[in-house]
Design an enzyme around this catalytic site. Structure first.
Site, PDB file in Angstrom:
ATOM      1  CG  LEU A  26      -1.939  -1.091   1.358  1.00 27.21           C
ATOM      2  CD1 LEU A  26      -2.658  -1.011   2.706  1.00 27.21           C
ATOM      3  CD2 LEU A  26      -2.951  -0.970   0.225  1.00 27.21           C
ATOM      4  CG  ASP A  27       0.468   4.230  -2.916  1.00 25.14           C
ATOM      5  OD1 ASP A  27       1.219   3.362  -3.391  1.00 25.14           O
ATOM      6  OD2 ASP A  27      -0.421   4.813  -3.567  1.00 25.14           O
ATOM      7  CE  LYS A  28       6.272   8.278   4.559  1.00 24.69           C
ATOM      8  NZ  LYS A  28       7.434   9.171   4.383  1.00 24.69           N
TER       9      LYS A  28
ATOM     10  CE  LYS B 181      -2.480   7.459  -3.426  1.00 26.61           C
ATOM     11  NZ  LYS B 181      -1.176   7.316  -2.812  1.00 26.61           N
TER      12      LYS B 181
END
Ligand code: URA
Length: 238
Positions: free
Chosen positions: A106-108, A194
């Site tokens: 998962l992205d930061k 995104k």
């Protein structure tokens, strides 16, 4: 791993040191099986039914470990990072001894469901591009998400690099200056959600994964909290 094993092997597999180091622990009288101090490092123990202690602390034995975390923002989904805290840094030492790793990334700045395990085969089954395991995200989007966006997601979105995503499901829960949506994707391209919104001219301002395959995030877990999967959850894993 079979359940009956030499105590020195059990403890070295569990991260208590090399066989030599474990022998030292044993000769110092620090290791107990069912309340009796072990004298012989070749003594056998049943890991699933006997109580093993080292220095008075119960050994927490598992072959494989499956941890559900509600990943918080600001930490990296990898095992090591020179500059940032990782999801592994959030785990207790007890869990760290199993050397778990995150299943996918998962992205930061993304929150939500992250499975951590040391079971490489399970990880492969969940991540293999051929398996198309669904992943559902709750997202807040700047601006009004339209029916056209919903249809475009259904057809597949052409990302900025020309890749056309598989069909995905977009459901609008609230429409407004910030829209609340749920989106289910069947692949795992870098920053996929995104980038899909970017391709329809919109920005994701909050992203949280709420399910992966059949596994759902336990909403009782606050960001940063984690727990082992229960039996039912382990059974629904592929
Ligand atoms: N899609 C994204 O854009 N980010 C994530 O962290 C997960 C899916």
């Amino acid at each position: 791993m079979s359940t009956i094993q030499r105590i020195d092997r059990i403890l070295s597999n569990m991260g208590y040191g090399t066989r030599k180091e474990v022998k030292k622990l044993i000769s110092s009288g620090l290791v107990e099986i069912d309340g009796i101090i072990v004298k012989d490092s070749g003594q056998k123990a049943a890991v699933d039914s006997q109580e093993i202690k080292v220095g008075g602390k119960r050994v927490f034995y598992r072959d494989f470990i499956y941890i559900m975390m509600n990943k918080p923002k600001g930490v990296i989904s990898s095992t090591e990072d020179r500059f940032n805290r990782t999801v592994i840094d959030l785990l207790s030492d007890e869990f760290k001894t199993f050397s778990p790793f995150p299943v996918g990334r998962l992205d930061k700045d993304t929150e939500g469901l992250l499975l951590l395990t040391n079971d490489g085969q399970l990880s492969h089954r969940l991540l293999s591009p051929q398996k198309h395991v669904p992943k559902t995200y709750m997202a807040k989007i700047a601006g009004r998400v339209s029916e056209r966006d919903v249809e475009a997601f259904g057809r597949g979105i052409i990302l900025e690099d020309g890749y056309k995503t598989m069909s995905s499901e977009l459901e609008v829960l609230e429409r407004g200056s910030i829209s609340l949506v749920e989106v289910t994707i069947y692949e795992g391209k870098f920053h996929q959600v995104k980038r899909m919104f970017q391709a329809v001219g919109k920005e994701v301002v909050y992203l949280k994964r709420i399910s992966m395959g059949e596994l759902k995030l336990d909403e009782a877990l606050e960001p940063g909290e984690y727990r082992e999967l229960n039996e039912e959850e382990r059974e629904i894993l592929p």
